[in-house]
Write a protein that holds these residues in place. Structure first.
Motif, PDB file in Angstrom:
ATOM      1  N   VAL A 196       0.989  -1.153   0.093  1.00  0.00           N
ATOM      2  CA  VAL A 196       0.078   0.045  -0.147  1.00  0.00           C
ATOM      3  C   VAL A 196       0.891   1.157  -0.055  1.00  0.00           C
ATOM      4  O   VAL A 196       1.725   1.560   0.807  1.00  0.00           O
ATOM      5  CB  VAL A 196      -1.021   0.056   1.354  1.00  0.00           C
ATOM      6  N   SER A 197       0.521   2.153  -0.986  1.00  0.00           N
ATOM      7  CA  SER A 197       1.190   3.437  -1.007  1.00  0.00           C
ATOM      8  C   SER A 197      -0.038   4.323  -1.353  1.00  0.00           C
ATOM      9  O   SER A 197      -0.488   4.545  -2.302  1.00  0.00           O
ATOM     10  CB  SER A 197       2.102   3.655  -2.010  1.00  0.00           C
ATOM     11  N   GLY A 198      -0.594   4.927  -0.357  1.00  0.00           N
ATOM     12  CA  GLY A 198      -1.803   5.671  -0.367  1.00  0.00           C
ATOM     13  C   GLY A 198      -2.940   4.826   0.713  1.00  0.00           C
ATOM     14  O   GLY A 198      -2.355   4.620   1.998  1.00  0.00           O
ATOM     15  N   ALA A 199      -4.140   4.801   0.305  1.00  0.00           N
ATOM     16  CA  ALA A 199      -5.037   4.041   1.203  1.00  0.00           C
ATOM     17  C   ALA A 199      -5.634   2.972   0.847  1.00  0.00           C
ATOM     18  O   ALA A 199      -5.514   2.554  -0.288  1.00  0.00           O
ATOM     19  CB  ALA A 199      -6.338   5.295   0.975  1.00  0.00           C
ATOM     20  N   ILE A 200      -5.941   2.113   1.763  1.00  0.00           N
ATOM     21  CA  ILE A 200      -6.432   0.799   1.883  1.00  0.00           C
ATOM     22  C   ILE A 200      -7.822   0.734   2.865  1.00  0.00           C
ATOM     23  O   ILE A 200      -7.684   1.043   3.866  1.00  0.00           O
ATOM     24  CB  ILE A 200      -5.660  -0.467   1.855  1.00  0.00           C
ATOM     25  N   CYS A 201      -8.791   0.487   2.417  1.00  0.00           N
ATOM     26  CA  CYS A 201     -10.044   0.302   2.933  1.00  0.00           C
ATOM     27  C   CYS A 201     -10.685  -0.970   3.039  1.00  0.00           C
ATOM     28  O   CYS A 201     -10.579  -1.526   1.734  1.00  0.00           O
ATOM     29  CB  CYS A 201     -10.990   1.462   2.857  1.00  0.00           C
ATOM     30  N   ALA A 202     -11.275  -1.444   3.818  1.00  0.00           N
ATOM     31  CA  ALA A 202     -12.068  -2.713   3.923  1.00  0.00           C
ATOM     32  C   ALA A 202     -13.425  -2.871   4.577  1.00  0.00           C
ATOM     33  O   ALA A 202     -13.729  -1.829   5.110  1.00  0.00           O
ATOM     34  CB  ALA A 202     -11.252  -3.931   4.541  1.00  0.00           C
ATOM     35  N   SER A 203     -14.312  -3.436   4.023  1.00  0.00           N
ATOM     36  CA  SER A 203     -15.650  -3.721   4.538  1.00  0.00           C
ATOM     37  C   SER A 203     -16.060  -5.289   4.698  1.00  0.00           C
ATOM     38  O   SER A 203     -15.720  -5.977   3.654  1.00  0.00           O
ATOM     39  CB  SER A 203     -16.762  -3.068   3.508  1.00  0.00           C
ATOM     40  N   ALA A 204     -16.565  -5.669   5.639  1.00  0.00           N
ATOM     41  CA  ALA A 204     -16.822  -6.968   5.879  1.00  0.00           C
ATOM     42  C   ALA A 204     -18.056  -7.173   6.671  1.00  0.00           C
ATOM     43  O   ALA A 204     -18.428  -6.600   7.606  1.00  0.00           O
ATOM     44  CB  ALA A 204     -15.776  -7.638   6.706  1.00  0.00           C
ATOM     45  N   ALA A 205     -18.993  -8.205   6.187  1.00  0.00           N
ATOM     46  CA  ALA A 205     -20.158  -8.328   6.759  1.00  0.00           C
ATOM     47  C   ALA A 205     -20.263  -8.992   8.333  1.00  0.00           C
ATOM     48  O   ALA A 205     -21.098  -8.673   9.154  1.00  0.00           O
ATOM     49  CB  ALA A 205     -20.868  -9.378   5.901  1.00  0.00           C
ATOM     50  N   ASN A 206     -18.897  -9.392   8.374  1.00  0.00           N
ATOM     51  CA  ASN A 206     -18.955  -9.878   9.919  1.00  0.00           C
ATOM     52  C   ASN A 206     -18.715  -9.040  10.914  1.00  0.00           C
ATOM     53  O   ASN A 206     -18.580  -9.247  12.310  1.00  0.00           O
ATOM     54  CB  ASN A 206     -17.906 -11.254   9.906  1.00  0.00           C
ATOM     55  N   ARG A 207     -18.030  -7.708  10.576  1.00  0.00           N
ATOM     56  CA  ARG A 207     -17.312  -6.897  11.455  1.00  0.00           C
ATOM     57  C   ARG A 207     -18.620  -6.171  12.491  1.00  0.00           C
ATOM     58  O   ARG A 207     -18.570  -6.042  13.653  1.00  0.00           O
ATOM     59  CB  ARG A 207     -16.995  -5.459  10.473  1.00  0.00           C
ATOM     60  N   ARG A 208     -19.820  -6.024  11.878  1.00  0.00           N
ATOM     61  CA  ARG A 208     -20.894  -5.591  12.616  1.00  0.00           C
ATOM     62  C   ARG A 208     -22.182  -6.531  12.369  1.00  0.00           C
ATOM     63  O   ARG A 208     -23.009  -6.199  11.390  1.00  0.00           O
ATOM     64  CB  ARG A 208     -21.053  -4.079  12.511  1.00  0.00           C
ATOM     65  N   ALA A 209     -22.292  -7.592  12.845  1.00  0.00           N
ATOM     66  CA  ALA A 209     -23.207  -8.570  12.642  1.00  0.00           C
ATOM     67  C   ALA A 209     -24.106  -8.798  13.956  1.00  0.00           C
ATOM     68  O   ALA A 209     -23.500  -8.715  14.930  1.00  0.00           O
ATOM     69  CB  ALA A 209     -22.694  -9.582  12.096  1.00  0.00           C
ATOM     70  N   TRP A 210     -25.434  -9.372  13.818  1.00  0.00           N
ATOM     71  CA  TRP A 210     -26.147  -9.448  14.808  1.00  0.00           C
ATOM     72  C   TRP A 210     -27.376 -10.299  14.544  1.00  0.00           C
ATOM     73  O   TRP A 210     -27.545 -10.501  13.410  1.00  0.00           O
ATOM     74  CB  TRP A 210     -26.519  -8.312  15.689  1.00  0.00           C
ATOM     75  N   ALA A 211     -28.064 -10.801  15.486  1.00  0.00           N
ATOM     76  CA  ALA A 211     -29.342 -11.341  15.343  1.00  0.00           C
ATOM     77  C   ALA A 211     -29.212 -12.649  14.260  1.00  0.00           C
ATOM     78  O   ALA A 211     -28.045 -13.140  14.460  1.00  0.00           O
ATOM     79  CB  ALA A 211     -30.360 -10.531  14.745  1.00  0.00           C
ATOM     80  N   ASP A 212     -30.126 -12.830  13.487  1.00  0.00           N
ATOM     81  CA  ASP A 212     -29.944 -14.038  12.747  1.00  0.00           C
ATOM     82  C   ASP A 212     -29.501 -13.590  11.108  1.00  0.00           C
ATOM     83  O   ASP A 212     -30.375 -13.316  10.420  1.00  0.00           O
ATOM     84  CB  ASP A 212     -31.356 -14.802  12.525  1.00  0.00           C
TER      85      ASP A 212
END
Length: 287
Positions: A196-212
């Motif tokens: 990485v030279s600059g920015a890297i961002c990630a998004s994941a469904a497990n990061r903020r998960a709840w209920a069913d």
């Protein structure tokens, strides 16, 4: 050990700043003040924010100047995803239980987000709502704050920094930073490595998960979580753009975005397969 390492919590996540030159206490206090100002403007989890005022009263709200590029990005991604990615998703998230009290108990049916043109007018950093509306800038807000913190470091005379907001980061040191892509289902594994030279961002469904099976990445048109994509990573010049595009890749194919944005990407699906840019500066182990 780098010359300066600072750790703090902001907008619900742990942060770390590594700098090649020492960041003194006065400079660090300026960073913390900037973070507080950002939270007071954009948080939907506090009653005194500008977002809360718009949700309570509607009308016109003047956000800080840094809102202009963020809302411009949202407008572009709203168009590119046919309305699936929208900052008007706040009420949809609260309907599913992701509210200031963290009830995490959904109310059914799901609540689609209102159409942008029906509810919102944005002129620079000024936002006018025809009636009360709850914004949520989580799709790109953390990246926006990463960029602002990095700019503040430069303003206090500190260069060559890595601002890391729990995996969403901007690296401005001369040498590239080697970053592992954490497996969304097993944090002890990586599905790849990039430089990485600059920015890297990630998004994941497990990061903020709840209920069913509920999680925070919603399709604004339905008010329901995305089911096909498990995680995304985007490398771009700014963290604002990388963060927004990482969310957009849950909702549309890269080809819809590459005409307007210059970025590299990795996307992992819920069946364990992955796709990625041909010119990715690294390698992907799972595909």
């Amino acid at each position: 050990m780098p010359p300066s390492e600072r750790r703090f919590s902001a907008i619900g996540a742990p942060w770390r700043i590594d700098t090649e030159e020492p960041l003194d206490d006065a400079g660090f206090e300026r960073v913390l003040a900037l973070v507080e100002e950002f939270d007071r403007a954009y948080s939907r989890f506090r009653d005194d924010s500008l977002v809360a005022r718009l949700a309570r009263d509607g009308g016109t709200v003047d956000f800080p100047e840094d809102a202009e590029p963020m809302f411009a990005l949202y407008a572009a991604l709203y168009r590119a995803t046919d309305g699936a990615l929208t900052p008007l998703v706040g009420a949809s998230l609260e309907q599913l239980g992701y509210d200031p009290a963290y009830r995490l108990t959904p109310r059914w049916p799901a609540l689609p987000s209102p159409a942008w043109d029906d509810r919102l007018r944005v002129e620079g950093s000024r936002v006018t709502a025809a009636e009360p509306v709850l914004l949520d800038v989580g799709a790109a807000g953390k990246g926006a704050l990463v960029d602002l913190v990095s700019a503040e470091l430069r303003a206090v005379g500190v260069g060559g920094a890595t601002v890391d907001a729990s995996g969403d980061l901007l690296h401005t040191a001369p040498e590239p930073l080697r970053v592992a892509l954490e497996h969304p289902y097993d944090s002890s594994l990586a599905i790849g490595v990039v430089e990485v030279s600059g920015a890297i961002c990630a998004s994941a469904a497990n990061r903020r998960a709840w209920a069913d099976g509920l999680h925070h990445v919603l399709d604004g048109r339905t008010g329901l979580p995305v089911r096909e994509v498990a995680a995304t990573w985007v490398l771009s010049e700014t963290a604002l753009e990388a963060d927004g595009l990482a969310t957009a890749l849950f909702l549309t194919d890269p080809e819809r975005l590459l005409g307007d944005f210059d970025f590299r990407w990795v996307r992992m699906f819920t069946d364990g397969s992955a796709d990625y840019s041909d010119d990715l500066p690294g390698e992907v182990f799972a595909a």
